[in-house]
Design an enzyme around this catalytic site. Structure first.
Site, short mmCIF file in Angstrom:
data_model
loop_
_atom_site.label_atom_id
_atom_site.label_comp_id
_atom_site.label_asym_id
_atom_site.label_seq_id
_atom_site.Cartn_x
_atom_site.Cartn_y
_atom_site.Cartn_z
N ASP A 176 0.83 -1.21 0.00
CA ASP A 176 0.00 0.00 0.00
C ASP A 176 0.86 1.26 0.00
OD1 ASP A 176 0.82 -0.86 2.61
OD2 ASP A 176 -0.46 0.69 3.48
N GLU A 177 0.29 2.30 -0.55
CA GLU A 177 0.83 3.66 -0.44
C GLU A 177 2.34 3.75 -0.68
OE1 GLU A 177 -2.20 5.38 2.94
OE2 GLU A 177 -0.56 4.15 3.64
N ALA A 178 2.82 3.03 -1.69
CA ALA A 178 4.26 3.05 -1.97
C ALA A 178 4.56 4.24 -2.87
CB ALA A 178 4.69 1.73 -2.61
#
Ligand code: TNX
Length: 512
Positions: free
Chosen positions: A327-329
């Site tokens: 997530d949210e990389a």
């Protein structure tokens, strides 16, 4: 007491319910149950537990029988010996029954008449049946001390029950703030009580690394020593983690470890300089931002680190799943992201496990059969992943994120996905844009802990919303909040007896 046979029936999924539970002529037992069973009918008469009651079960079921006996002994003060069959009137009988295979591995049949007869094809079904049986008694049955003046009566009832979804889970973020073994065990018990069967531990994030990796010891000696806002952090040793896995297994809860990557990795970058471009350890992070850290790609040290960590965690894990985050990389280039996660997915498979990722990971080519945890309306990856044979778990933040405040007055938590009072936490369907219903395996609530450091605060955010999610996952959408709130008022008494400090929403008349 009902004078004639009264029945309530939920048809098999996915059709909508034919009649609403809790209708004025509905069976009173219904008003005690969360989640609702698929089918319940009452008949005249009541069974009252007598001091001579026994639990009758064969030796292979002793753990389930013992767990039920422990609860009943405390509050009733009865001896409740566990004995081998045959049962006699007045007893509680637990038995495996091959003829109930059509109810699946988690289904059960419960009959209360002259005795209690609980039957299921598999032990998990028996365990869930004991949870329903507990709820049929007055709430004081959950009390930790003897309740001398309570009559332990149950109306005669026939229940056939099985879950709508196979995936009924809860994510707990132990990285932002650490929660120890005893706290997690308690959540496993409360999960099983609500018929949930997955507990996903978010073990790593920027603010802390919480699982001992013997080949990379600084992950915990350095990366485990911090948490959001400062303070001591903490971590599970491998021995402690094994103990948690065994405890979860005994409650038919599959523990799912998450090592979040390639973002959310500052704690690892703090622990080992070789994971960084310049070879130097980075500074510890104790704030609440997301999306700023990333692993370095193509670097042999990084790949060795990931493979070692996944390998050690896989070896500790009895269940089939390893969660790899994804997530949210935002600090990772999209092409690097896809290449990296594909490699990680292959590593997971090599370690004999099935990968689970946050929905963004659907953009990467994870092995077929991998799962995606969808946290907001597809987030791009779920539909792509479903086309490629991945399955999807619904965790929509605006309903299922239990770190969201109930109202502007809630003392802890976030509001980026909106305020989530009891009605919006209950009235939703696990549907994800672009994902066929058949690819949706179930529901997972999530408690992120940037702003939640104590058990009491976790209880307050989890409950009673988690009970509504459990009903969605077990029963399917029933969605009559006006009726649900009546059952929830009753359930609140059980939560109190279980020592859960829940949010007393004004949407429910708790004193009813
Ligand atoms: C989003 S949704 C996150 C977490 C935060 C949470 C706070 C997702 C997969 N990641 O890193 O803790 O929001 O609500």
């Amino acid at each position: 007491m009902a004078s004639a046979l009264s029945a309530c029936v939920l048809p098999p999924p996915p059709a909508p319910p034919q009649r609403s539970f809790g209708a004025p002529d509905g069976p009173p037992s219904i008003t005690r149950l969360v989640p609702l069973p698929r089918q319940l009918s009452e008949s005249p008469g009541q069974l009252e537990l007598e001091p001579a009651v026994r639990i009758v079960a064969d030796g292979s079921l002793s753990a389930i029988a013992e767990a039920l006996a422990r609860v009943l002994r405390r509050s009733t003060g009865f001896e409740l010996p566990i004995v081998a069959p045959p049962a006699r009137d007045g007893d509680i009988e637990l038995a495996l029954a091959a003829d109930l295979a059509s109810l699946g591995d988690e289904g059960y049949q419960l009959d209360v008449g002259d005795r209690v007869s609980l039957r299921a094809a598999k032990p998990a079904g028996l365990l869930y049946g004991t949870m329903t049986l507990r709820q049929l008694f007055p709430p004081e049955i959950e009390a930790l001390s003897r309740q001398a003046h309570t009559a332990w009566r149950v109306t005669h009832v026939h229940i056939e029950d099985s879950p709508r979804y196979s995936w009924r889970g809860l994510t707990i973020d132990v990285a932002r703030h650490f929660f120890g073994v005893d706290e997690i065990k308690r959540l496993i018990e409360l999960s099983a009580y609500h018929k949930l069967n997955r507990l996903h531990l978010h073990l790593t994030d920027d603010q802390g690394w919480r699982i001992e990796i013997k080949s990379w010891p600084k992950l915990t000696s350095v990366g485990g020593s911090t948490q959001t806002g400062g303070g001591g952090g903490g971590f599970y040793t491998q021995e402690q983690y094994k103990d948690l896995v065994a405890f979860a297994d005994a409650h038919y809860v599959t523990l799912i470890p998450e090592l979040d990557m390639p973002g959310h990795v500052q704690a690892a970058l703090t622990s080992y300089g070789e994971l960084n471009v310049d070879g130097q350890p980075q500074a510890a992070y104790m704030g609440t931002d997301v999306g700023f850290s990333t692993l370095v790609f193509g670097d042999p040290d990084t790949l060795r680190f990931v493979d070692d960590a996944l390998g050690e965690v896989a070896a500790l894990t009895t269940g089939p799943y390893l969660h790899i985050g994804g997530d949210e990389a935002k600090a990772t280039r999209p092409t690097d992201y896809r290449t990296f996660l594909k490699r990680v997915g292959d590593m997971v498979r090599r370690h004999g496990k099935t990968a689970v990722g946050w929905c963004e990971a659907g953009e990467a080519e994870l092995p077929p059969g991998s799962l995606l945890q969808d946290w907001h309306d597809g987030c791009g990856g779920s539909a792509v992943g479903a086309k490629n044979g991945m399955r999807v778990i619904a965790s929509p933040a605006k309903h299922a994120y239990l770190d969201m405040m109930y109202t502007p007055e809630t003392a802890h938590g976030q509001k980026w996905a909106g305020f989530v009072e009891l009605a919006p936490a209950y009235e939703w369907q696990p549907v994800v844009p672009g994902v066929p219903d058949a690819a949706i395996v179930g529901i997972e609530s999530a408690l992120w802990t940037e702003d939640i450091a104590k058990r009491a605060d976790a209880d307050y955010m989890l409950f009673p919303r988690l009970a509504g999610h459990a009903e969605l996952a077990w029963t399917g959408a029933v969605h009559n909040f006006a009726e649900y709130r009546l059952r929830l008022a009753h359930h609140g008494k059980r939560l109190s007896a279980l020592g859960v400090g829940f949010y007393r929403s004004p949407q429910v008349d708790w004193e009813r």
